[in-house]
Design a protein around this motif. Structure first.
Motif, PDB file in Angstrom:
ATOM      1  N   GLU A   1      -0.361  -5.230  -7.213  1.00  0.00           N
ATOM      2  CA  GLU A   1      -0.005  -4.384  -6.067  1.00  0.00           C
ATOM      3  C   GLU A   1       0.186  -5.240  -4.825  1.00  0.00           C
ATOM      4  O   GLU A   1      -0.662  -6.061  -4.474  1.00  0.00           O
ATOM      5  N   GLU A   2       1.285  -5.024  -4.148  1.00  0.00           N
ATOM      6  CA  GLU A   2       1.588  -5.784  -2.930  1.00  0.00           C
ATOM      7  C   GLU A   2       0.733  -5.278  -1.774  1.00  0.00           C
ATOM      8  O   GLU A   2       0.576  -4.082  -1.573  1.00  0.00           O
ATOM      9  N   GLN A   3       0.176  -6.214  -1.012  1.00  0.00           N
ATOM     10  CA  GLN A   3      -0.658  -5.836   0.123  1.00  0.00           C
ATOM     11  C   GLN A   3       0.206  -5.620   1.357  1.00  0.00           C
ATOM     12  O   GLN A   3       0.940  -6.513   1.777  1.00  0.00           O
ATOM     13  N   THR A   4       0.136  -4.437   1.907  1.00  0.00           N
ATOM     14  CA  THR A   4       0.896  -4.115   3.124  1.00  0.00           C
ATOM     15  C   THR A   4      -0.024  -3.435   4.117  1.00  0.00           C
ATOM     16  O   THR A   4      -1.134  -3.020   3.788  1.00  0.00           O
ATOM     17  N   ARG A   5       0.457  -3.306   5.326  1.00  0.00           N
ATOM     18  CA  ARG A   5      -0.319  -2.613   6.353  1.00  0.00           C
ATOM     19  C   ARG A   5      -0.267  -1.116   6.118  1.00  0.00           C
ATOM     20  O   ARG A   5       0.731  -0.572   5.651  1.00  0.00           O
ATOM     21  N   SER A   6      -1.362  -0.451   6.472  1.00  0.00           N
ATOM     22  CA  SER A   6      -1.467   0.989   6.271  1.00  0.00           C
ATOM     23  C   SER A   6      -0.656   1.738   7.317  1.00  0.00           C
ATOM     24  O   SER A   6      -0.910   1.615   8.522  1.00  0.00           O
TER      25      SER A   6
ATOM     26  N   MET B   1       0.849  -1.178   0.000  1.00  0.00           N
ATOM     27  CA  MET B   1       0.000   0.000   0.000  1.00  0.00           C
ATOM     28  C   MET B   1       0.891   1.236   0.000  1.00  0.00           C
ATOM     29  O   MET B   1       1.539   1.552   0.987  1.00  0.00           O
ATOM     30  N   PRO B   2       0.969   1.953  -1.112  1.00  0.00           N
ATOM     31  CA  PRO B   2       1.935   3.030  -1.249  1.00  0.00           C
ATOM     32  C   PRO B   2       1.587   4.248  -0.414  1.00  0.00           C
ATOM     33  O   PRO B   2       0.440   4.590  -0.221  1.00  0.00           O
ATOM     34  N   ASP B   3       2.622   4.894   0.066  1.00  0.00           N
ATOM     35  CA  ASP B   3       2.483   6.102   0.869  1.00  0.00           C
ATOM     36  C   ASP B   3       3.008   7.270   0.060  1.00  0.00           C
ATOM     37  O   ASP B   3       3.925   7.138  -0.743  1.00  0.00           O
ATOM     38  N   VAL B   4       2.439   8.470   0.280  1.00  0.00           N
ATOM     39  CA  VAL B   4       2.874   9.634  -0.475  1.00  0.00           C
ATOM     40  C   VAL B   4       4.342   9.967  -0.243  1.00  0.00           C
ATOM     41  O   VAL B   4       4.987  10.620  -1.044  1.00  0.00           O
ATOM     42  N   ALA B   5       4.878   9.512   0.876  1.00  0.00           N
ATOM     43  CA  ALA B   5       6.282   9.797   1.163  1.00  0.00           C
ATOM     44  C   ALA B   5       7.206   9.039   0.215  1.00  0.00           C
ATOM     45  O   ALA B   5       8.399   9.311   0.153  1.00  0.00           O
ATOM     46  N   ASP B   6       6.662   8.079  -0.522  1.00  0.00           N
ATOM     47  CA  ASP B   6       7.474   7.285  -1.433  1.00  0.00           C
ATOM     48  C   ASP B   6       6.817   7.302  -2.813  1.00  0.00           C
ATOM     49  O   ASP B   6       6.124   6.362  -3.199  1.00  0.00           O
ATOM     50  N   PRO B   7       6.981   8.383  -3.582  1.00  0.00           N
ATOM     51  CA  PRO B   7       6.267   8.528  -4.856  1.00  0.00           C
ATOM     52  C   PRO B   7       6.522   7.402  -5.837  1.00  0.00           C
ATOM     53  O   PRO B   7       5.680   7.111  -6.680  1.00  0.00           O
TER      54      PRO B   7
END
Length: 702
Positions: free
Chosen positions: A153-158, A1-7
């Protein structure tokens, strides 16, 4: 789950800064729309058909305006779902519409919001993308996208979800609408007719789930519940202060919060006043006395309900004398056997004592009217009413079916051995009857020092006399601590409605704590309730759970510890010192906690609260004392001193526990003492420090 800190991990091709700017602009527009909705409400002219309807309409509009106040410290929405048909919905704490009526923000309780909480990769519920927002001081600072239909898409914790759960706490408990988990949401949205019992280990969010269930019910069944009412019952006033802001933050400002003690004290006093007995003061029956543990246990036993029922109904006499009514030149005579038949029929109806007493005068008057008709008269209803109000009929009713008041009945039970023996025959043995009697009976019921257990008995008596009104829904927290008689008292308030019952068997800290939920629910009057188990710990870190769980084999055999889902294991520090160094070590632990962010709970044995507060004050550490009240307009101090017995249901970022062995020893038995300790040790969200001069209980060192 992508975070904005890692574009580079973000699937959205739009630059992160542009996306954030666009979402922030949408938030600004939503705030403007909310402000417009409130201004429109405030600008409506109140015009009712009469003074009463005008006042009611004004009050309704005021409530509406209050619910539309924007809190600048939070965002109006916390998430977004993009569906396969191109529909995009922002999910927030309340509904917001644009000038044309189109939804700008969808209330989290609406049916269309269900997918935000429950959609998954296996069941996407038509959701293509779920977006969560990171919020700081009312502004959007980050976002995460989860593409539920993208197998690559890889499933990760939010990370945003984790940060929200672990955010430092200052002030009262806040809502969890942004972090509700699927298993919690299923409980929140259970049907209004379903009574749900939630067995939740520390940190599983059971209290928040119960409060959000109340908010959802008021949204989904507002017409029904607005009339009948929703009540939240908590263990103590400190707990109510802690949770009191949750429902108002969700727009629900009329839910009543109370403790069991305050609930029964107020209702018993009001029922006494309604019976029209002289020298009865309305308001609250204060519990000024106390009972030894053995006596309190007996008074809380469910068998007392049968004793009290008998104590009331034994006052109904079996009449032998005839009722003679002079009327004009005639004397009408109703034989004693006929009076007995009427009394027997009224007793068999199952009506409350006072209601059946009220029927007796009319039934006697009707029987006399039959005699009049048989003699050739033609009386009408006005004659029957006059006969029912006559002095002779009223005297006969008083002799056969006397008016009663709860305190008078209980006073007689606790002071007259022969009356108690007659009422408790076959229910309580001789030793139990002797235990119930007052050692030094007061001169009168007016001077009696009623104990908390007595006030519950008075409430039961009040219900035998006159039916207790039922509410639409009751949320009962820490239910495992209530006695059978207390559970009956709460159950009367939801006899025609449903309940949300919350608790943890392992945290039962009263000598009368329930052995199982099946037993508790039977006493509550809802044996059909659905039992749900929450065992994923979101609040308490793994290190703290593992330490406290050492007590479980002794306090709740067979019950497993909750599973922490936190990435941060938290901190645990055990500080053993000599007795002379105890308070200096406590001050060091508090100062160390103050270096970190968030709230701090200093938990001490009950008798040490005053000393702990003085030591903090002498050290220049600003603090509050739990349950002492606070100014709603001021931010509370970061440090709160609380006695161990009020810690239940509360949580702090960092907790300092002082002398665990003393906390356990203060309880009447070993099991209750260790359960109290289990509660105290599981109040920490980030870190726990245990400061002790005495050896720790053996169960913690095993």
């Amino acid at each position: 789950m992508p975070d904005v800190a890692d574009p580079l991990r973000r699937a959205d091709p739009t630059p992160a800064t542009d996306t954030l700017a666009a979402e922030q602009a949408y938030l600004a527009q939503a705030r403007a729309d909310l402000a417009r909705m409130r201004e429109r409400t405030l600008g409506l002219k109140v015009q009712g058909g009469n003074a009463l309807s005008t006042e009611f309409l004004a009050y309704t509009l005021h409530k509406r305006a209050q619910s539309l106040i924007d809190d600048p410290s939070t965002a109006l929405f916390f998430g977004r779902i993009d569906q396969a048909d191109g529909e995009r919905r922002y999910i927030g704490r309340r509904h917001v519409a644009d000038p044309t009526g189109e939804p700008v923000v969808v209330d989290w309780r609406a049916d269309v919001s269900l997918a935000f909480y429950r959609a998954s990769r296996t069941e996407p519920m038509d959701v293509v993308r779920r977006r969560r927002f990171g919020i700081e001081s009312g502004r959007i600072t980050a976002y995460e996208d989860e593409h539920l239909t993208d197998p690559a898409e890889e499933q990760t914790r939010s990370a945003i979800l984790a940060r929200e759960i672990e955010r430092p706490r200052v002030g009262p408990m806040r809502d969890i609408v942004a972090t509700i988990q699927p298993e919690q949401d299923e409980i929140v949205r259970a049907d209004a007719s379903t009574t749900v019992c939630v067995q939740g280990a520390p940190g599983t969010g059971k209290t928040a789930v119960g409060l959000h269930r109340a908010a959802w019910l008021l949204y989904a069944f507002r017409d029904r519940l607005a009339r009948s009412g929703v009540l939240v019952v908590g263990p103590n006033r400190a707990f109510l202060e802690h949770v009191g802001a949750v429902l108002p933050s969700l727009g629900e400002i009329e839910v009543r919060h109370t403790t069991v003690e305050d609930l029964v004290a107020g209702e018993a006093a009001q029922t006494a006043a309604d019976d029209g007995v002289r020298q009865v003061r309305t308001g609250v029956i204060q519990a000024r006395g106390s009972d030894p543990v053995e006596r309190a246990l007996l008074k809380g036993d469910a068998r007392m309900a049968q004793v009290l029922h008998t104590a009331v109904w034994t006052h109904v006499a079996a009449p032998d004398e005839a009722l003679v009514l002079p009327r004009g030149s005639r004397r009408w005579r109703l034989p004693g056997y006929q009076v007995r038949e009427i009394v027997g029929e009224l007793r068999a109806r199952g009506a409350r004592y006072a209601a059946a007493r009220g029927m007796l005068a009319q039934r006697l008057a009707h029987a006399i009217l039959v005699l009049m008709e048989e003699a050739g008269d033609s009386p009408d209803d006005r004659v029957q009413d006059a006969v029912a109000r006559s002095r002779e009929v009223r005297r006969h009713v008083d002799a056969v079916w006397p008016a009663l008041e709860p305190r008078a009945v209980l006073f007689r039970l606790l002071t007259e051995p022969s009356f108690l023996a007659a009422c408790a025959d076959g229910v309580l043995d001789a030793g139990e009857q002797e235990l119930l009697l007052w050692d030094k009976p007061p001169r009168s019921r007016a001077s009696a020092r009623w104990s908390p257990a007595d006030v519950v008995l008075l409430d039961e008596l009040a219900d035998v006399l006159r039916r207790t009104p039922s509410l639409g829904h009751v949320v009962l927290d820490e239910a495992q601590d209530l006695s059978p008689m207390q559970l009956r008292a709460v159950g009367r308030r939801c006899s025609t409605g449903a309940a949300t019952v919350l608790g943890d068997i392992a945290q039962g800290t009263t000598p009368w704590a329930t052995p199982s939920w099946e037993v508790a629910l039977a006493h509550l009057g809802h044996p059909e309730a659905h039992i749900e188990v929450l065992d994923r710990g979101f609040r308490v870190p793994a290190a703290v759970i593992a330490f406290a769980a050492r007590l479980l084999p002794a306090i709740a055999p067979g019950m497993s510890a909750p599973t922490s889902v936190r990435d941060d294991p938290g901190s645990l520090e055990l500080v053993g010192v000599r007795s002379s160094g105890l308070w200096p070590a406590v001050l060091d632990a508090v100062r160390k906690a103050l270096v970190e962010e968030g709230s701090i709970g200093l938990v001490v044995p009950d008798g040490w609260v005053g000393r702990a507060a003085r030591i903090l004050a002498d050290a220049g550490i600003e603090h509050a004392v739990a349950g002492a009240g606070a100014d709603d307009d001021e931010l509370p101090p970061r440090v709160t001193v609380l006695p161990a017995t009020t810690a239940k249901g509360l949580e702090y970022d960092r907790v300092v526990v002082v002398e665990p062995a003393q906390i356990a020893d203060d309880e009447p038995d070993v099991r209750t003492g260790l359960r109290r300790l289990y509660v105290v040790l599981t109040r920490a969200v980030s870190g726990l420090a245990v400061v002790h001069a005495r050896p720790l209980p053996a169960e913690l060192t095993a």
